[in-house]
Design an enzyme around this catalytic site. Structure first.
Site, mmCIF file in Angstrom:
data_model
loop_
_atom_site.group_PDB
_atom_site.id
_atom_site.type_symbol
_atom_site.label_atom_id
_atom_site.label_comp_id
_atom_site.label_asym_id
_atom_site.label_seq_id
_atom_site.Cartn_x
_atom_site.Cartn_y
_atom_site.Cartn_z
ATOM 1 N N LYS B 92 17.803 -1.201 -6.239
ATOM 2 C CA LYS B 92 18.161 -1.578 -4.848
ATOM 3 C C LYS B 92 18.859 -2.866 -4.747
ATOM 4 C CE LYS B 92 13.955 -0.960 -3.442
ATOM 5 N NZ LYS B 92 13.432 -0.980 -4.889
ATOM 6 N N CYS B 181 0.338 -2.822 5.855
ATOM 7 C CA CYS B 181 0.508 -2.954 4.734
ATOM 8 C C CYS B 181 -0.384 -4.342 3.932
ATOM 9 C CB CYS B 181 1.803 -3.221 4.133
ATOM 10 S SG CYS B 181 2.763 -4.632 4.431
ATOM 11 N N MET B 182 -0.438 -5.393 4.718
ATOM 12 C CA MET B 182 -1.071 -6.602 4.045
ATOM 13 C C MET B 182 -2.508 -7.102 4.541
ATOM 14 S SD MET B 182 0.674 -6.731 1.566
ATOM 15 C CE MET B 182 0.065 -7.930 0.741
ATOM 16 N N MET B 348 -0.615 -1.429 -1.988
ATOM 17 C CA MET B 348 -1.096 -0.532 -0.928
ATOM 18 C C MET B 348 -2.142 0.519 -1.126
ATOM 19 S SD MET B 348 0.775 -1.693 1.310
ATOM 20 C CE MET B 348 1.805 -2.981 0.745
ATOM 21 N N GLY B 385 4.168 -6.247 0.087
ATOM 22 C CA GLY B 385 5.104 -5.108 0.172
ATOM 23 C C GLY B 385 6.442 -5.518 0.523
ATOM 24 N N GLN B 386 6.697 -6.144 1.634
ATOM 25 C CA GLN B 386 7.815 -6.640 2.363
ATOM 26 C C GLN B 386 8.384 -8.001 1.720
ATOM 27 O OE1 GLN B 386 8.376 -5.111 6.568
ATOM 28 N NE2 GLN B 386 6.012 -5.245 6.308
#
Lengths: 232, 761
Positions: B92, B181-182, B348, B385-386
């Site tokens: 990516k 997510c966190m 996650m 995650g981000q």
């Protein structure tokens, strides 16, 4: 078995190169002292069992000094430069290459060079196998780059850490890895095959450093002294 | 004549000959240097003319990259050899070249007219937004408006939004997708150490000899980190990788031990491991005595109580519920405790759970009772995650219950302190924590929140049980800042604002290991698109808060925010200036001064400047300087399988697609590689149900039903099906449970009870 050590081709070529060089210089010096009378006089000159007129002698001398010797020198240089540099020792002769060679030989390193060397995936001339550009069969770009490297190196106008200008051709990786099961089984290789095969995207993006990072090769870094020592 | 000439010349070399010789030498030299000069100019520079350091746009690995520009366009992206990732990025990241030229970008503001949109000027659009917000605030109070942000906004943007809404508009309805997510990890860390964010860092990977990967698939989702684990294994044979995952993922296949646990049961596993560690005397007593406190969540308890509590979790008692063997539990517990350095990495699978906070507590707890912590290679590292959930949202406090740098809305002294630091009158900040994500969309449903600004996220596709919340969003005056006009959320907007993407704007990203890095602006955004910061500043001014939001550029905001951190004892990164970020590949906070090189490992003397003198390890976040190990009782998931819904659906990501695919879905190679969304069904289940690959199946949960294509695989364990959520034509989140962890309020994306049947042709 011969009673003396058979010299390697590299040593023969080196010796030949030196001889040609000296001969060329001597001949040129002799030519500098040629005067017009030498070319027109009818004097005869003996060369062993052969006798030639003075004019012919000096023309022969000029031919040798200006055509033959240089041609021979170029031929020898071609061999020496283009083939001799295939050896790891050839690369290691420039001190800025010491980090690459030392790291390659480092059993604890995880760079691509070190891993390939440690796993004996390349039998010999390891630098050359991945940097095929530099051989006779590489691209013209690479040849020009080689000349530029030499010019920079001998004039000491290179920055440290040295960085590859232009980019590394993926074909150097693909020529061994393409069509192996390991390569074909990785989906991502197929996903971006167009970009990989045309060098728009480098294999190194996913596979990491080939050699010690520029940071480590910067004078003053923690690793610099260790990397720059003369390779064993 | 010639004789005379010759007689007048001296013997030896004539001047002409000397000049000729010099001429030849000069010509040769000129040829050599000329060629060199020509080569310096001619040899092509490769794929780019100039390279700029930046950060990848996607995941929480936060790879440092080099962006190559030529002719004002991004022509190449490489990993940065000087970065923490040592030149490694994933596919990516390698295709980031396509981001600035993504097709279908939104270039002008749009205002809803009936079923469609009409283009508008910025003034018209923002005028409408300002007006509606003011109306709602006037008629229903500040808590009727909200901000729903993102772990992909820049820190400067989240900080400004947080300040505007909490200190300007005076509502704490500031939340965002990190809630999805966190937050379980954040609460887990805060409860354990008193402070959020991991104690360790990526460098620990280079020293660990036992990796405990739980609820994480780094092979597909944090690839450069998996590569780093792989590197560690290469140079350190004997390194063990343990993978706890209901699916046989790419990570599991490359692990030494794979525990295919039943989704939702892993608190049983962790408690069982703790039981083994206690019973078999694998505990580090000295460490416990000095650095650990045990708690049942309300009061301090003694170690003996902890041991007794764990008796119910002996491996033989729980193994069947977890779906693995007691033998494996004992083996893994032993390895965890007795390896020289054990590092756990999770994401996650651990966080998106109804007991996510508890599972986080226990993971940290295992490290504490075995003293696998505060040493190189020994650490509990929660993977983010981000790209900017840590720096942008958790650290800025842009969540409904937080204020910057770990302060809490609910604590009066924290509110007073923030009011003082922000220069607003005491009492400005509301004492009521705002709506967390799920509560926010429910408040929209009930008409309690009437206007909301949504930035850089796509809740209409990424929330659980989306049908309900899509209806809710339709009732709200939704202002959406997006890069494309046709994301699922954009389609529900009342006002659509074109946003700048990645290097079209400038700001800081803070990734998993507390490293802040700068993304410099390299290009202009297309059309009239603007940075989210510009949009927020515009809104602030229109709402009359121009005095509060005085920092109007990314650099000015960072200056303000950096100085603010200097006022916090433990979040201090005043030493991280833009100047330093421009020259260094990021800095890890705490970083109190400009000569500080940042902090790799917290709570450890010599590394963390905040450790009290005289202490080797100092959990300074807790009042008694001890980390807390909790007694956490297991509760089955509210979505445990039933007769009607006998299977478990679990969701996640794939390598080539990021989140809801608004970016990566428009990059052809990545879209093609990921294919369409589909259900991965275990081959044993498929056989029983008569399902083959390619069949259309109907998957039904308590919440909703959907159809999709089945792919039969040996990946998920029997009884489990898996689907990724990147495909807008395959909205798996329709069926996903919106049960939340009562502490973190994070939804349980990982466990939904479903029924599967082959859809009639």
């Amino acid at each position: 078995m011969l009673p003396f050590a058979v010299p390697s081709i590299e040593s023969v070529v080196k010796a030949l190169g030196v001889i040609l060089g000296i001969l060329g210089i001597l001949l040129c010096l002799r030519i500098l002292r040629v005067r017009p009378p030498d070319l027109t006089s009818a004097r005869l000159i003996r060369l062993g069992i052969v006798t030639v007129p003075s004019a012919a002698f000096f023309k022969l001398l000029a031919f040798a000094a200006l055509i033959l010797i240089p041609a021979a020198a170029v031929a020898v240089a071609n061999y020496h430069v283009f083939e001799g540099v295939e050896n790891v020792e050839g690369c290691a002769s420039c001190h800025v290459m010491h980090p690459m060679v030392n790291d390659m030989h480092d059993a604890g390193s995880n760079t691509l060079a070190a891993r390939h060397y440690r796993r004996r995936w390349i039998a010999d001339r390891q630098c050359y196998q991945c940097h095929t550009d530099y051989g006779l069969s590489g691209t013209l770009n690479a040849k020009m780059e080689g000349y530029r490297h030499l010019a920079r190196y001998v004039t000491r106008t290179y920055p440290e850490p040295i960085r590859l200008r232009g980019h590394y051709l993926n074909q150097n990786c693909l020529k061994c890895h393409k069509a192996t099961a390991g390569f074909e089984n990785v989906q991502s290789h197929h996903t971006v095959w167009d970009r990989l095969s045309t060098n728009q995207m480098t294999c190194l993006n996913c596979h990491g450093l080939a050699h010690p990072s520029p940071g480590d090769r910067t004078p003053g870094s923690r690793e610099y002294a260790r990397l720059m020592r003369a390779p064993e | 004549m010639a004789e005379l000439e010759r007689a007048s010349q001296p013997e030896g070399h004539t001047r002409r000959e000397v000049l000729q010789t010099l001429g030849v030498l000069g010509a040769t030299g000129a040829a050599a240097f000329g060629t060199w000069g020509a080569l310096e100019a001619l040899v092509p520079a490769g794929t780019a003319e100039a390279w700029h350091r930046s950060v990848c746009r996607y995941c929480g690995t936060g790879c440092t990259i080099q962006v190559g520009l030529r002719g004002g366009k991004v022509t190449d992206v490489r990993g940065d050899p000087a970065g923490h990732n040592r030149g490694v990025i994933c596919i990516k990241g390698a295709t980031l070249v396509d981001l600035p030229v993504l097709p279908g970008r939104l270039t002008r503001p749009m205002i809803r007219r009936g079923d469609g949109f009409v283009e508008a000027s910025w003034d018209e659009a923002m005028g409408l937004v300002g007006e509606r917000f003011q109306q709602v605030i006037a008629s229903d109070g500040p808590d009727a408006v909200a901000f729903y942000g993102s772990g992909q906004l820049f820190t400067e943007e989240s900080y400004t939004a947080n300040k505007l809404f909490k200190a300007g508009i005076r509502t704490n309805n500031v939340d965002g997708n990190p809630r999805l997510c966190m937050t379980s990890a954040a609460f887990g860390y805060v409860q354990t150490y008193g402070k959020d964010e991991p104690p360790g860092c990526y460098e620990d990977i280079d020293h660990a000899d036992c990796f405990f990967l739980m609820g994480a698939n780094p092979f597909d989702c944090h690839p450069p980190l998996f590569e780093r684990i792989h590197q560690r294994r290469r140079s350190h044979p004997g390194t063990t990788v343990i993978c706890v995952d209901p699916r046989r993922t790419g990570t599991a296949k490359r692990s030494d031990i794979h525990l295919p646990v039943i989704p939702g049961t892993d608190l049983l596993l962790l408690n069982a491991m703790a039981q083994v560690i206690c019973e078999e005397r694998l505990v580090d007593d000295a460490f416990l005595v000095e650095h650990v406190r045990f708690s049942d969540g309300k009061v301090t308890v003694r170690f003996e109580q902890f041991r007794r509590f764990l008796d119910d979790y002996a491996p033989e008692k729980v193994a069947d519920l977890v779906g693995i063997s007691a033998h494996d539990i004992r083996r893994v517990a032993f390895l965890f405790a007795r390896s020289t350095a054990t590092m756990s990495l999770w994401t996650m699978g651990v966080n998106q759970r109804a007991q996510g906070t508890f599972v986080n507590n226990m993971l940290n707890g295992l490290h504490l009772i075995t003293s696998q912590i505060c040493r190189p290679g020994a650490t509990p590292l929660s993977l983010t995650g981000q790209c900017n959930a840590c720096g942008g949202v958790r650290d800025t406090g842009a969540l409904a219950h937080l204020l910057p740098h770990g302060r809490l809305v609910a604590k009066e002294e924290d509110r007073r302190e923030m009011e003082r630091l922000w220069g607003v009158p005491p009492g400005t900040i509301s004492p009521r924590p705002g709506y967390d994500a799920i509560s926010l969309f429910r408040a929209m449903e009930e008409g309690k929140v009437k206007a909301a600004l949504v930035m850089c996220t796509n809740p209409a596709q990424s929330l659980p049980n989306i049908a309900r919340y899509r209806e809710a969003m339709k009732k709200c005056f939704l202002v959406v800042s997006e890069i494309v006009p046709d994301s699922e959320t954009a389609k529900l907007a009342q006002v659509l604002l074109p946003a700048a993407l990645w290097v079209e704007k400038q700001g800081v990203y803070g990734q998993t290991e507390r490293r802040y890095q700068l993304v410099e602006k390299l290009l202009d955004p297309p059309g009239e698109a603007r940075s989210d910061l510009q949009i927020l500043v515009d809104l602030a001014i229109r709402l009359g808060h121009g005095d509060l939001i005085r920092a109007r550029t990314a650099e000015a905001v960072w200056e303000e925010y950096r100085q603010l951190s200097g006022q916090s004892k433990y979040y201090n990164f005043a030493g991280i200036t833009y100047g330093r970020l421009r020259t260094l590949p990021g800095l890890q906070w705490p970083c109190p001064t400009e000569s500080s090189l940042g902090t790799a490992r917290r709570y450890v003397a010599g590394d963390d400047a905040l450790v009290s003198p005289g202490r080797k390890i100092d959990f300074y976040g807790q009042p008694d300087r001890r980390a807390v190990v909790y007694l956490r009782p297991y509760q089955p998931s509210p979505e445990a399988p039933t007769k009607e819904f006998p299977y478990i659906l679990t969701t996640g990501r794939v390598l080539e697609q990021w989140h809801t695919g608004t970016m990566t879905g428009r990059i052809p190679e990545l879209a093609k590689a990921a294919g369409r969304g589909h259900f991965e069904i275990n081959e044993q289940d498929a056989y029983g149900l008569g399902i083959k690959t390619g069949d259309t199946v109907r998957v039904r949960s308590r919440f909703n039903a959907m159809t999709g294509t089945a792919v039969v695989t040996s990946g998920p364990r029997q009884g489990v099906l898996f689907a990724a959520f990147f495909d807008a034509a395959f909205l798996v989140n329709l069926t996903v449970s919106d049960a939340v962890d009562p502490i973190s309020r994070e939804p349980e994306f990982k466990v939904t009870a479903v029924a599967i049947e082959k859809a009639s042709a």
